[in-house]
Design an enzyme around this catalytic site. Structure first.
Site, mmCIF file in Angstrom:
data_model
loop_
_atom_site.group_PDB
_atom_site.id
_atom_site.type_symbol
_atom_site.label_atom_id
_atom_site.label_comp_id
_atom_site.label_asym_id
_atom_site.label_seq_id
_atom_site.Cartn_x
_atom_site.Cartn_y
_atom_site.Cartn_z
ATOM 1 N N CYS A 9 48.693 40.623 -49.832
ATOM 2 C CA CYS A 9 48.601 39.177 -49.599
ATOM 3 C C CYS A 9 49.919 38.678 -49.007
ATOM 4 C CB CYS A 9 48.245 38.436 -50.883
ATOM 5 S SG CYS A 9 49.510 38.454 -52.162
ATOM 6 N N THR A 10 49.933 37.414 -48.649
ATOM 7 C CA THR A 10 51.114 36.865 -47.972
ATOM 8 C C THR A 10 52.366 36.935 -48.824
ATOM 9 O OG1 THR A 10 50.409 34.667 -48.660
ATOM 10 C CG2 THR A 10 49.857 35.326 -46.420
#
Length: 106
Positions: A9-10
């Site tokens: 994920c980011t």
């Protein structure tokens, strides 16, 4: 069916590991073999071996960022989705993977 995957994920914290857990649980329930690598703030964990990659029927990339080492999957069937899809609908995602594998086998 043998599945490998990468979750990232980011931020590289929560969604990465939640997506990994959801995919692993859904695969276990469906009777599939799965190995999931995570890529996050502390780097790669559970790094996929060349043998696991070679044996895989399909690659699931549940990612919100660019994946390090994506070239390892060249020539493999790849399904790429946001981590949110793996978290909210892991069983549907695995059904899609099964369809992709079956279509290629025909």
């Amino acid at each position: 069916m043998k599945i490998i995957g990468v979750c990232a994920c980011t931020v590289g914290i929560a969604h990465t590991y939640i997506a990994q857990e959801k995919l692993e649980n859904a695969a276990k329930k469906a009777g599939y073999e799965i190995h999931v690598e995570t890529q996050g703030t502390i780097g790669r964990e559970n790094e996929l071996s060349p043998e696991a990659i070679a044996a895989a029927d399909v690659v699931i990339l549940a990612v919100d960022v660019k994946v390090a080492g994506r070239e390892r999957f060249e020539g493999k069937r790849i399904i790429q989705v946001p981590t949110e899809v793996a978290i909210k609908s892991p069983s549907k995602l695995l059904e899609k993977a099964k369809e992709v594998v079956q279509q290629q086998a025909v």
